[in-house]
Design an enzyme around this catalytic site. Structure first.
Site, PDB file in Angstrom:
ATOM      1  N   ASP A   1      -7.129  -3.952   9.075  1.00 42.78           N
ATOM      2  CA  ASP A   1      -5.706  -3.618   9.023  1.00 42.78           C
ATOM      3  C   ASP A   1      -5.299  -2.741  10.205  1.00 42.78           C
ATOM      4  OD1 ASP A   1      -3.153  -3.438   7.443  1.00 42.78           O
ATOM      5  OD2 ASP A   1      -3.673  -1.316   7.448  1.00 42.78           O
TER       6      ASP A   1
ATOM      7  N   GLU B   1      -5.699  -7.754  12.331  1.00 46.11           N
ATOM      8  CA  GLU B   1      -4.237  -7.739  12.257  1.00 46.11           C
ATOM      9  C   GLU B   1      -3.773  -6.933  13.469  1.00 46.11           C
ATOM     10  OE1 GLU B   1      -0.433  -6.038   9.764  1.00 46.11           O
ATOM     11  OE2 GLU B   1      -2.333  -4.995   9.821  1.00 46.11           O
TER      12      GLU B   1
END
Length: 738
Positions: A417, A470
């Site tokens: 993330d 990401e």
């Protein structure tokens, strides 16, 4: 007490040391407590605040080695129990107001750490540190208990407290390994299921809020915050064949179609309770398998105190959340996924952590895991703290955690993330709010080194697994191997494609001609990385509404737009990711506090989208041209996208060897395109294998039948062509018959 006893040379007479000990503020309690050899014999010192009397006894016969003198009213006892300096096996017997009980002495057990482990921990290079730190049930000298170990180098004292010692920090003050900063103690009788935390006194004598274990393997169900003794998960795995053969399942040439799921809101019981890991396996896996997804991606399963963070502000990186069951339950969930042929990816959050008092923030009274300077250590967007990636022990803590999930839970990959926030020192910061690197630039060199090291360790130790970034910027080489100068990720989310194409789809069809390049621009850079096309949870929150809600037009047109868009996505280069609910066009924005709107499946239009996704996954897996060269420019050719006025796109996908080509034609206007001629690579029979306007999906059924005959008339620079009926707001997929 006799004068001779008062003058005994073995007695501890320093009132400052005794005072610090009974106050629970002695830096090295093992130097005082437990058995100690002296010139006079074996001295035993014990701290038991609740006791009136204490003696050492033989655990087999119960005979006494001698009573201990109570040297301090707050429970410090001391006595010479043998003229011999050899340490016998003994237990302690205490009395208080007529009650008598026996217990083991935690201070008679030596350290269980080997020199190599201590060296690697001190160097910040112990990739399996979870085998040493944390709470590990074990037996020492035939006594069952739990070894606790935690890194807190700047603490002046650390105790483990729990329901096994009435949360009393004086009872189990830990042993410090100097120069390494690791504190350790074996607590007899502490067992799986016990609650615990660490009570820490900082370097300046300040008592800190009790801390959960950074390497705890289980936690209480939130909002409670204690760690739970569990040890490393014990599991009889049945996925050996899956693990042995998964190299081809996570490869850039494999069909990878990911169902992103938030375990707490996919489904719930009627009374709002969460499904357990076992119940999720019973219901989620058949559903995902039926739809044809190859993987599920679980939003963060690491323990997190605030459900509204969706797991992206974790405190217990080594603990699967207890909201749905035990660590063993989660391991069984993964095992069952593999048994059903479904890979498991979990979201992993090494970019930042919350400032909850029981967590990592100022863990030992200093900025231990984070940076002291908020220009480096505080993230204003999320009010979270940023890891100090340049500190070897911190980087090791995180890298070992990544390996932990692959090693102990057999997950197939990590979706990392917020990578962009890690790569740039000025991420979401104004001038003056950040500090340049040593070269004067804005790259976070320490985070870059950490990501490279972690990916190298991941791929090196667990072949066949993958990592996914990401990452929303144009940072070069995110999915390029480390040896080639990249960050080493297996894949990268294509955020640019997602933003551009969703922006295009939100325009009324009459205006799309002015935004025609939104759908084509992604092909300029589509092969610069190993891309995944993500329609993730981020696109259905924070007032964005749902995917179907962002489509223009009346109800029929909204569904037609979404079906055409999904078909475009599934036939576009790149692996696929769809957030739960998108597969049946959920109409409301996602709410983590309740389950999806499953009643939609009773509506033919919603059911049609659901069935389309199943068929898209089927052809994506079965047609090599749609996945083998997802990441290679040789796998894609534009046939025609030259007329913005009619908002049509025609392209071809190709595989390797003898794979048959796939041709796709998309019409993003509500006008039926009759006699729509497209160029083809060869004449012969071309079969329509999918049409998003099929009545089975809720469309108007403008289709082309089972087969389409081509002619030798060149078109679009191709040697052959065919005439189609291009449906309104529809996409058509053709394959050439051999």
């Amino acid at each position: 007490m006799s004068a001779a006893a008062d003058a005994a040379p073995w007695r501890l007479d320093d009132p400052h040391v005794i005072g610090a000990l009974v106050a629970g503020r002695l830096a090295d309690p093992f130097a005082i407590l437990g058995p100690h050899q002296t010139a006079a014999g074996l001295v035993l010192r014990v701290l038991r605040p609740e006791a009136d009397t204490a003696e050492a006894i033989d655990p087999d016969s119960g005979s006494s080695y001698g009573k201990l003198l109570k040297r301090h009213a707050r429970g410090f006892f001391e006595g010479l129990i043998s003229k011999n300096t050899a340490v016998p096996r003994y237990r302690l017997r205490f009395t208080r107001e007529g009650d008598t009980w026996d217990e083991e002495d935690a201070y008679r057990f030596p350290s269980t750490f080997g020199d190599l482990d201590l060296y690697l921990l001190g160097e910040g290079r112990h990739q399996r540190l979870y085998e040493k730190l944390g709470a590990h049930p074990m037996a020492c000298d035939g006594v069952d208990g739990t070894r606790f170990a935690v890194w807190a180098p700047n603490a002046s004292r650390v105790s483990v407290v729990g329901n096994f010692n009435n949360w009393d920090g004086r009872r189990h003050q830990m042993r410090l390994h100097p120069g390494i900063g690791v504190w350790e103690i074996f607590v007899p009788g502490a067992k799986p299921g016990n609650l615990y935390k660490y009570e820490i006194i900082g370097r300046n004598g300040e008592l800190l809020p009790p801390k959960a274990d950074p390497v705890g393997f289980r936690a209480e169900v939130p909002p409670a915050t204690a760690s739970v003794v569990n040890g490393l998960p014990q599991m009889e795995w049945g996925d050996g064949e899956w693990v042995e053969h998964r190299i081809g399942k996570n490869d850039r040439k494999a069909p990878i179609s990911i169902y992103e799921v938030h375990l707490g809101s996919w489904r719930r019981h009627e009374d709002g309770r969460y499904l357990s890991y076992d119940e999720l396996a019973d219901r989620l896996l058949p559903y995902v398998k039926d739809l044809g997804f190859t993987h599920i991606e679980c939003m963060p399963v690491s323990e997190h105190p605030f459900s509204g963070s969706w797991g992206y502000q974790p405190v217990g990186l080594y603990a699967p959340t207890s909201r749905f069951g035990t660590p063993e339950d989660f391991a069984r969930f993964v095992d069952r996924c593999h048994h059903e042929g479904i890979g498991v990816i979990i979201d992993w959050v090494p970019a930042h952590f919350p400032s909850d008092a029981h967590g990592l923030a100022r863990f030992d009274g200093t900025a231990l895991y984070e940076h002291e300077d908020p220009r480096l250590g505080f993230h204003r967007d999320w009010n979270t703290l940023i890891y100090n990636f340049g500190r070897r022990e911190v980087a090791n803590f995180l890298t070992a955690n990544a390996l932990f999930w692959l090693d102990r839970y057999h997950v197939d990959g990590l979706r990392v993330d917020a990578v962009a926030s890690m790569l740039y020192l000025d991420y979401s910061r104004q001038p003056g709010e950040w500090i340049p690197n040593k070269h004067g630039g804005n790259e976070n060199l320490e985070a870059i080194a950490f990501l490279r090291e972690t990916n190298t360790a991941l791929f090196g130790s667990h072949p066949g697994t993958t990592s996914i970034a990401e990452e929303s910027t144009a940072f070069p080489g995110v999915s390029r191997p480390v040896y080639a100068g990249g960050l080493g990720f297996g894949f990268k989310w294509n955020m640019g494609w997602m933003h551009d194409t969703l922006d295009y789809m939100q325009h009324e069809p009459i205006h799309r001609q002015h935004h025609h390049d939104r759908m084509t621009f992604g092909l300029i850079y589509a092969f610069s990385e190993n891309f995944i096309l993500p329609l993730s949870h981020d696109e259905v929150v924070h007032g964005k509404g749902s995917l179907i809600g962002r489509m223009p037009g009346d109800r029929w047109q909204k569904f037609a737009n979404l079906r055409a868009y999904f078909t475009f996505m599934w036939t576009h280069p790149g692996k696929k990711l769809l957030f739960m609910g998108g597969e049946f066009a959920q109409e409301r924005e996602w709410n983590h506090d309740w389950q999806l709107d499953w009643h939609h499946l009773d509506d033919p239009m919603h059911r049609g989208v659901h069935d389309l996704i199943r068929d898209l996954n089927r052809i994506y897996r079965s047609e090599p041209a749609l996945h083998e060269l997802d990441c290679e420019p040789e796998g894609f050719e534009w046939i025609d996208a030259s007329d913005p006025s009619i908002s049509t796109y025609v392209y071809m996908r190709k595989g390797t060897g003898g794979a048959r080509p796939v041709v796709v034609a998309c019409n993003f206007t509500p006008v039926v395109r009759e006699n729509f001629r497209i160029g083809l690579p060869n004449a012969g029979i071309w079969r329509e294998i999918l049409n998003s306007d099929d009545r089975r999906y809720g469309g108007s059924d403008v289709t082309n039948g089972t087969v389409t005959a081509t002619t030798d008339e060149p078109w679009h620079g191709r040697p052959a062509s065919a005439i189609l009926r291009l449906p309104p707001l529809g996409s058509v997929v053709l394959v050439g018959e051999a």
